[in-house]
Design a protein around this motif. Structure first.
Motif, PDB file in Angstrom:
ATOM      1  N   VAL A  62       0.861  -1.184   0.000  1.00 25.88           N
ATOM      2  CA  VAL A  62       0.000   0.000   0.000  1.00 25.88           C
ATOM      3  C   VAL A  62       0.896   1.233   0.000  1.00 25.88           C
ATOM      4  O   VAL A  62       1.818   1.336   0.821  1.00 25.88           O
ATOM      5  N   THR A  63       0.659   2.132  -0.937  1.00 25.73           N
ATOM      6  CA  THR A  63       1.499   3.324  -1.045  1.00 25.73           C
ATOM      7  C   THR A  63       0.773   4.610  -0.689  1.00 25.73           C
ATOM      8  O   THR A  63       1.411   5.637  -0.482  1.00 25.73           O
ATOM      9  N   GLN A  64      -0.557   4.557  -0.640  1.00 27.56           N
ATOM     10  CA  GLN A  64      -1.329   5.745  -0.326  1.00 27.56           C
ATOM     11  C   GLN A  64      -2.425   5.427   0.682  1.00 27.56           C
ATOM     12  O   GLN A  64      -3.029   4.350   0.642  1.00 27.56           O
ATOM     13  N   LEU A  65      -2.683   6.386   1.568  1.00 31.82           N
ATOM     14  CA  LEU A  65      -3.779   6.276   2.530  1.00 31.82           C
ATOM     15  C   LEU A  65      -4.626   7.532   2.392  1.00 31.82           C
ATOM     16  O   LEU A  65      -4.150   8.641   2.645  1.00 31.82           O
ATOM     17  N   LEU A  66      -5.867   7.349   1.962  1.00 29.88           N
ATOM     18  CA  LEU A  66      -6.778   8.473   1.748  1.00 29.88           C
ATOM     19  C   LEU A  66      -7.858   8.445   2.816  1.00 29.88           C
ATOM     20  O   LEU A  66      -8.525   7.429   3.025  1.00 29.88           O
ATOM     21  N   VAL A  67      -8.030   9.573   3.483  1.00 27.75           N
ATOM     22  CA  VAL A  67      -8.952   9.641   4.620  1.00 27.75           C
ATOM     23  C   VAL A  67      -9.949  10.779   4.403  1.00 27.75           C
ATOM     24  O   VAL A  67      -9.571  11.876   3.967  1.00 27.75           O
ATOM     25  N   ALA A  68     -11.208  10.511   4.712  1.00 29.00           N
ATOM     26  CA  ALA A  68     -12.246  11.531   4.613  1.00 29.00           C
ATOM     27  C   ALA A  68     -13.088  11.515   5.874  1.00 29.00           C
ATOM     28  O   ALA A  68     -13.466  10.449   6.371  1.00 29.00           O
ATOM     29  N   LEU A  69     -13.363  12.685   6.416  1.00 23.48           N
ATOM     30  CA  LEU A  69     -14.187  12.811   7.614  1.00 23.48           C
ATOM     31  C   LEU A  69     -15.533  13.411   7.250  1.00 23.48           C
ATOM     32  O   LEU A  69     -15.602  14.455   6.603  1.00 23.48           O
ATOM     33  N   ASP A  70     -16.587  12.743   7.659  1.00 23.99           N
ATOM     34  CA  ASP A  70     -17.953  13.229   7.451  1.00 23.99           C
ATOM     35  C   ASP A  70     -18.225  13.582   5.982  1.00 23.99           C
ATOM     36  O   ASP A  70     -18.761  14.652   5.667  1.00 23.99           O
ATOM     37  N   ALA A  71     -17.836  12.656   5.093  1.00 23.07           N
ATOM     38  CA  ALA A  71     -18.101  12.755   3.653  1.00 23.07           C
ATOM     39  C   ALA A  71     -17.431  13.956   2.994  1.00 23.07           C
ATOM     40  O   ALA A  71     -17.850  14.394   1.912  1.00 23.07           O
ATOM     41  N   THR A  73     -13.907  15.892   1.310  1.00 21.07           N
ATOM     42  CA  THR A  73     -12.941  15.475   0.309  1.00 21.07           C
ATOM     43  C   THR A  73     -11.842  14.614   0.949  1.00 21.07           C
ATOM     44  O   THR A  73     -11.397  14.882   2.061  1.00 21.07           O
ATOM     45  N   GLU A  74     -11.414  13.587   0.210  1.00 21.02           N
ATOM     46  CA  GLU A  74     -10.345  12.723   0.714  1.00 21.02           C
ATOM     47  C   GLU A  74      -9.047  13.509   0.887  1.00 21.02           C
ATOM     48  O   GLU A  74      -8.690  14.337   0.051  1.00 21.02           O
ATOM     49  N   VAL A  75      -8.353  13.211   1.975  1.00 18.40           N
ATOM     50  CA  VAL A  75      -7.060  13.835   2.267  1.00 18.40           C
ATOM     51  C   VAL A  75      -5.998  12.739   2.279  1.00 18.40           C
ATOM     52  O   VAL A  75      -6.201  11.669   2.860  1.00 18.40           O
ATOM     53  N   ASP A  76      -4.870  13.004   1.602  1.00 17.59           N
ATOM     54  CA  ASP A  76      -3.783  12.035   1.541  1.00 17.59           C
ATOM     55  C   ASP A  76      -2.989  12.076   2.848  1.00 17.59           C
ATOM     56  O   ASP A  76      -2.318  13.062   3.154  1.00 17.59           O
ATOM     57  N   LEU A  77      -3.087  10.997   3.621  1.00 18.12           N
ATOM     58  CA  LEU A  77      -2.337  10.890   4.878  1.00 18.12           C
ATOM     59  C   LEU A  77      -1.394   9.691   4.828  1.00 18.12           C
ATOM     60  O   LEU A  77      -1.230   8.963   5.805  1.00 18.12           O
ATOM     61  N   SER A  78      -0.768   9.529   3.662  1.00 20.49           N
ATOM     62  CA  SER A  78       0.142   8.397   3.472  1.00 20.49           C
ATOM     63  C   SER A  78       1.310   8.423   4.444  1.00 20.49           C
ATOM     64  O   SER A  78       1.900   7.374   4.754  1.00 20.49           O
ATOM     65  N   VAL A 110     -11.768   5.455   5.162  1.00 26.27           N
ATOM     66  CA  VAL A 110     -10.359   5.239   4.821  1.00 26.27           C
ATOM     67  C   VAL A 110     -10.267   4.361   3.579  1.00 26.27           C
ATOM     68  O   VAL A 110     -10.946   3.330   3.490  1.00 26.27           O
ATOM     69  N   VAL A 111      -9.421   4.774   2.614  1.00 24.56           N
ATOM     70  CA  VAL A 111      -9.177   4.022   1.378  1.00 24.56           C
ATOM     71  C   VAL A 111      -7.669   3.798   1.242  1.00 24.56           C
ATOM     72  O   VAL A 111      -6.872   4.717   1.456  1.00 24.56           O
ATOM     73  N   ALA A 112      -7.288   2.573   0.890  1.00 27.99           N
ATOM     74  CA  ALA A 112      -5.885   2.252   0.625  1.00 27.99           C
ATOM     75  C   ALA A 112      -5.670   2.165  -0.878  1.00 27.99           C
ATOM     76  O   ALA A 112      -6.527   1.661  -1.609  1.00 27.99           O
TER      77      ALA A 112
END
Length: 206
Positions: A62-71, A73-78, A110-112
Motif C-alpha cells: 500500500v502506497t497511499q492512505l486516503l482519509v475523509a471525515l464526514d463525507a 474530500t479525501e485527504v492524503d495521509l500516506s 479510509v481508502v488504501a
C-alpha cells in the motif's frame, strides 16, 4: 562477400526483458476502530477519546492512505503508514474537521491505494464524540424541606435528595448509584441520614 572478394559484417544485439505482470489486485483496509471506546459498552462507538487506528494490506504494498471525515474530500495521509498500520490523533482529526472535531456523531472513511493505482473498498467507522462531562443539580426534596422552601434547611434526621441530569446518566452517591430517568433525567436518593448542622454531599457522574 561482394564480386570483388571484399567481406563485410553486420551486428545486432537483442535484449530479452522480463514480462511484468499487471497488478489488478485491490488492496484492503483490514481494520478501523477507535483506540478507546469509552462509552457504556466497549462496542457502542461512543467515546471521549476520538483517536483511531487501523491496518491495511496488499499483495505488493500500500502506497497511499486516503482519509475523509464526514463525507468531506479525501485527504492524503500516506505519511501515517508504518508497516501496514496507521493511527490518527485527536489533533489530526481536528485538522480534518477544519479546526475542532465537534461533539456528536461522525463518520471516518479510509481508502488504501497501491502503486498500480488500485483502490480498496472504503472502510467506514461511525462513532460519537462526547467529551463534555455531565452536570447535575441536586436539592432537598420539597417533602423533606421543613423550612422556607428552597433554603436547604430541615428539622428531619432522614431526607430525600432529588436532582436532574442528562437522561440515563448514572449518578453515584457514596456506595449507592442509580440511573437518571431516561426521559426526564430526574433521580432521587431516599432515606439520607443527617446530623445536626451542615451536611455536605458529593455526587459523581461517571
Amino acid at each position: 562477400t561482394d564480386a570483388a572478394g571484399n567481406t563485410g559484417s553486420a551486428s545486432l544485439t537483442v535484449t530479452r526483458v522480463a514480462v511484468t505482470p499487471t497488478d489488478t489486485v485491490n488492496p484492503s483496509v483490514d481494520t478501523l476502530a477507535l483506540v478507546a471506546d469509552t462509552g457504556g459498552s466497549a462496542s457502542d462507538r461512543v467515546t471521549n477519546d476520538p483517536r483511531v487506528s487501523g491496518t491495511v494490506s496488499d499483495n505488493v504494498a500500500v502506497t497511499q492512505l486516503l482519509v475523509a471525515l464526514d463525507a468531506a474530500t479525501e485527504v492524503d495521509l500516506s505519511n501515517l503508514l508504518t508497516a501496514g498500520s496507521f493511527s490518527l490523533t485527536a489533533a489530526q482529526l481536528n485538522t480534518l474537521a477544519g479546526g475542532t472535531l465537534g461533539q456528536g456523531p461522525h463518520s471516518l472513511s479510509v481508502v488504501a491505494v497501491d502503486a498500480a493505482g488500485n483502490r480498496s473498498t472504503a472502510r467506514t467507522l461511525a462513532f460519537t464524540l462526547d467529551s463534555v462531562a455531565p452536570t447535575a443539580t441536586v436539592a432537598l426534596d420539597a417533602a423533606s424541606d421543613t423550612g422556607t422552601a428552597g433554603d436547604g434547611q430541615t428539622t428531619l434526621d432522614s431526607v430525600t435528595l432529588i436532582g436532574t441530569t442528562s437522561p440515563g446518566t448514572v449518578v453515584q452517591f457514596g456506595a449507592a448509584s442509580m440511573a437518571a430517568d431516561e426521559t426526564t433525567g430526574v433521580f432521587a436518593f431516599n432515606g439520607v441520614p443527617l446530623t445536626l448542622g451542615a451536611n455536605p454531599f458529593t455526587f459523581t457522574l461517571p
